[in-house]
Design an enzyme around this catalytic site. Sequence first.
Site, PDB file in Angstrom:
ATOM      1  N   HIS A 584       0.838  -1.194   0.000  1.00  0.00           N
ATOM      2  CA  HIS A 584       0.000   0.000   0.000  1.00  0.00           C
ATOM      3  C   HIS A 584       0.875   1.247   0.000  1.00  0.00           C
ATOM      4  CE1 HIS A 584      -3.369  -2.604   1.922  1.00  0.00           C
ATOM      5  NE2 HIS A 584      -3.325  -2.724   0.602  1.00  0.00           N
ATOM      6  N   HIS A 615      -3.307   3.895  -2.763  1.00  0.00           N
ATOM      7  CA  HIS A 615      -3.567   2.461  -2.806  1.00  0.00           C
ATOM      8  C   HIS A 615      -3.573   1.921  -1.371  1.00  0.00           C
ATOM      9  CE1 HIS A 615      -2.079  -1.846  -3.893  1.00  0.00           C
ATOM     10  NE2 HIS A 615      -3.392  -1.816  -3.782  1.00  0.00           N
ATOM     11  N   HIS A 709     -10.491  -3.142  -5.364  1.00  0.00           N
ATOM     12  CA  HIS A 709      -9.845  -4.407  -5.724  1.00  0.00           C
ATOM     13  C   HIS A 709     -10.271  -5.473  -4.712  1.00  0.00           C
ATOM     14  CE1 HIS A 709      -6.129  -2.059  -7.486  1.00  0.00           C
ATOM     15  NE2 HIS A 709      -7.216  -1.906  -8.214  1.00  0.00           N
ATOM     16  N   ASN A 710     -10.167  -6.718  -5.108  1.00  0.00           N
ATOM     17  CA  ASN A 710     -10.282  -7.837  -4.159  1.00  0.00           C
ATOM     18  C   ASN A 710     -11.600  -7.857  -3.392  1.00  0.00           C
ATOM     19  OD1 ASN A 710      -7.718  -8.556  -4.911  1.00  0.00           O
ATOM     20  ND2 ASN A 710      -6.724  -7.573  -3.175  1.00  0.00           N
ATOM     21  N   HIS A 784      -5.644  -6.140 -11.585  1.00  0.00           N
ATOM     22  CA  HIS A 784      -5.653  -4.972 -10.697  1.00  0.00           C
ATOM     23  C   HIS A 784      -4.260  -4.453 -10.405  1.00  0.00           C
ATOM     24  CE1 HIS A 784      -4.024  -7.283  -7.470  1.00  0.00           C
ATOM     25  NE2 HIS A 784      -4.506  -6.550  -6.483  1.00  0.00           N
ATOM     26  N   GLY A 785      -3.249  -5.030 -11.018  1.00  0.00           N
ATOM     27  CA  GLY A 785      -1.892  -4.548 -10.789  1.00  0.00           C
ATOM     28  C   GLY A 785      -0.887  -5.433 -11.495  1.00  0.00           C
ATOM     29  N   ALA A 786       0.398  -5.099 -11.322  1.00  0.00           N
ATOM     30  CA  ALA A 786       1.454  -5.836 -12.008  1.00  0.00           C
ATOM     31  C   ALA A 786       1.601  -7.250 -11.463  1.00  0.00           C
ATOM     32  CB  ALA A 786       2.778  -5.084 -11.883  1.00  0.00           C
ATOM     33  N   GLY A 787       1.424  -7.429 -10.157  1.00  0.00           N
ATOM     34  CA  GLY A 787       1.576  -8.760  -9.576  1.00  0.00           C
ATOM     35  C   GLY A 787       3.024  -9.077  -9.232  1.00  0.00           C
TER      36      GLY A 787
END
Length: 862
Positions: A584, A615, A709-710, A784-787
Amino acid sequence: MNCLASDSEVLLEHGRRVPIEELDARFEDERAMVAGNELTSSPIQLFTEREETMVYEVETETGNRVTATADHPFATPDGMTALEDLAVGDEVLVQPFHGIEDEQPEEFTILSESDFDDENPQLVRALTDRDLLPLTSTDDAFDRLLKLVGFHTGDGAIGNGGQTWFYGEPEDLESIRADIRAIGFTPSKIYERDRSHEIDGKSFDTTEYSIRASSKAFQKMLLKLGAPSGRKIESDFTTPWYFDRLTNWQKALYASAYFGAEMSVPAAQHDKNLYCPKVSQTRVAETAGAGERFLAELASFLEDLGIETSRIERFETSSSADHETIRLRLGIKNDSENLIQFFSTVGYRYNQKKRRKSVTALQYLKTKKAVIDRRATIASEAKTMADGGTAVSEIKSEFDINERFIERSIWGGRKGRPRPPSDFPGFDEYCETVSVRENLTVPTRVESIEPVGEESVYDIGVAHDEHNFVANGFVVSNCGVRMMTTNLTYSDVRGHEEELVDALFDDVPSGLGGGGIVEGDIDTVEEVLARGVDWALEHGYAVEDDLLHCEDEGMREGADPSKVTQKAKDRGKNQLGSLGSGNHFLEVQRVTDVFDGEVGEAFGLEEDQIVVLIHCGSRGLGHQTCNDYLRKIEQQHGGLLNQLPDKELAAAPAGSQLAGDYYGAMNAAINFAWVNRQLIMHRTRRVFERVFDRSWEDMEMELLYDVAHNIAKKETHEVDGEQRELYVHRKGATRAFPAGHPDVPRAYRDVGQPVIIPGSMGAGSYVLCGGEASMDLTFGSTAHGAGRLMSRTQAKQDYWGGDVQQELQEQQQIYVKAQSGATIAEEAPGVYKDVDEVVRVSDALGIGDKVARTFPVCNIKG
């Protein structure tokens, strides 16, 4: 169904019922009825068994009984409630129609291609292409056709040019349309026309509703299956030739659809009795015999189910100019037990008005029966006590009933069963007090709850929005991002980076543990959980436009703060308005590229512009809520968890008390997360005001969008050509609704929902818009993001936080500040996937279209 005794009967599609234990070997081939917004069918996906578990028998005041475990959830007017939380006198919802015992039909061919030898080959091909030839008695399409033929026999017409008409109320015609589509044909829209009538010199107007199917193949099939052609008054039709070979539940499909069209609605007669439901038809004298056979065949079927009918009545009517006509009538005897048997096993199809009234009638008759049974028991016991020498005064004091009833029971020589008391309502009066829901459930009170020992219990799970498996553990915390735009450019920020990152780090709490922008109490947390960003607006931390640019306008419906534990609330009250730790962050960014100028303009983005990305999620409150419900799931649904490929997929069956509680808690945690990000944005605006010496309004620091997200959400999507309400669980994903979707904020509806995909703090992030293919391919979702490429432990072994921080500043002019070097090491650019490639795939698939790319200027982490 959850944790029920072996003999508990599950209502299946087509009005069948079966003991739950018998579903073990066939559950994947069955569809159970689900009382969601309406009574509908759903595939069964799961079957489990638990050995030797304590069970309790529940009985309602209307005589409904079921044996279940203490944790079995029951529907109540206030939501799902576990049996252990119910008490005598509480209300539960029941669905009184229980159907007919399931029986495997005899398999035989109803229609084959040879039955259409004289027809156009194109017509035959239209049927074979839809798998309707050969048509056998075990085909699902045949069961639907039985209903259509039955209703059409009562309220349909055969028109010219292959047109087949059905008449009814709009909601009933929608059900007919659905069955016509299910067998492969296309029904028309619902037509409406006003008609004038005159009977006995009185004129009146009505509105007639109808639909038609224009396929000659469909029409010919209905005729071959027994639908009458021409004028029904002159037709010699009876029940179809195959009727006697069908199972009782199949016969009921045909008969109940005919009754839906032609039988009278349940109505009050007198003295707390109902009229005999009747069905009638008029035939010319030459075909009256066929009409009598038709009604006799229906009566024979009803008799097989223990339903008594009256003698078929025959009346001469006013004959037409060309024919003598006969009116024929068959009634269901209006004895209460007989009507209960009819309404609960056959009843009406394709007629919601009659179905709702029959449910009310069932509850009325069962209530009356229960009252009479109680009075009969008291009368018998009073007579026995008097015969044994007990004084009448003592007998009167023993029972809560009027004294005259006791006296008549002892001395009056009452013959037969007693009547209901004088204050028992008539049917019309009763109807005013009972509300039948759209799913045909009604409330009734619990009469008793008694332990009955230990036995094996069974559980099924269905694929439906009310009884689906809602995933747990990954969704509570509502991790998400929001982006704020400004009118600042990168040149405006150059030279202020260090001051800005220090001020943000000082003013925005981050890291593990407590400390937030708002130090609230439990009452504050309760309000935040219930109201979301509306609470922030009221307390001066938001403006109206912030809500309009937030997913769900910053408030999740269905949030239930009471389902969030005290421990979770205690953690949340000290963390409201804080970043937390892990991945975050709060990042000041510059827009480096705008790929779509039109959408970029709608989003308020242009090259070299400064934006802020936040975030974070619901902090310890969400994490604690997740843990609390995981423990409950393990305790209550261990049998289900043992069948999952991974314990991380821990879930509770939707429709269960536990799932309902968790969904309410999750929605509340989502509200907390939105407020958390709103408070951080509020504080960020204040920091920018100090650093740049102007108001945030002058800098146009406006919320572009906040997307979660999530989380899991109820949404409507098309599945197999039908619109269905589903739980969409976006773990590692975010919503990406396309242009035109009603859930996209009005400001962006013409271009699509903003989608924010963070990358690493050394690689930048992306803004996308929901792609046109997202609804078809991914239920309106994208990444939702690069991972991550490596674990946090491995990252701390491979990277040194100080080195990462120095390299980012010296090589890329990115200023980073965190609570510890370890946090920076865990989030080093090298531990994440290439965000450019992630976005390229999303764009290529059309699920999230590239709009703009951003690059970090300064970043703070927990």
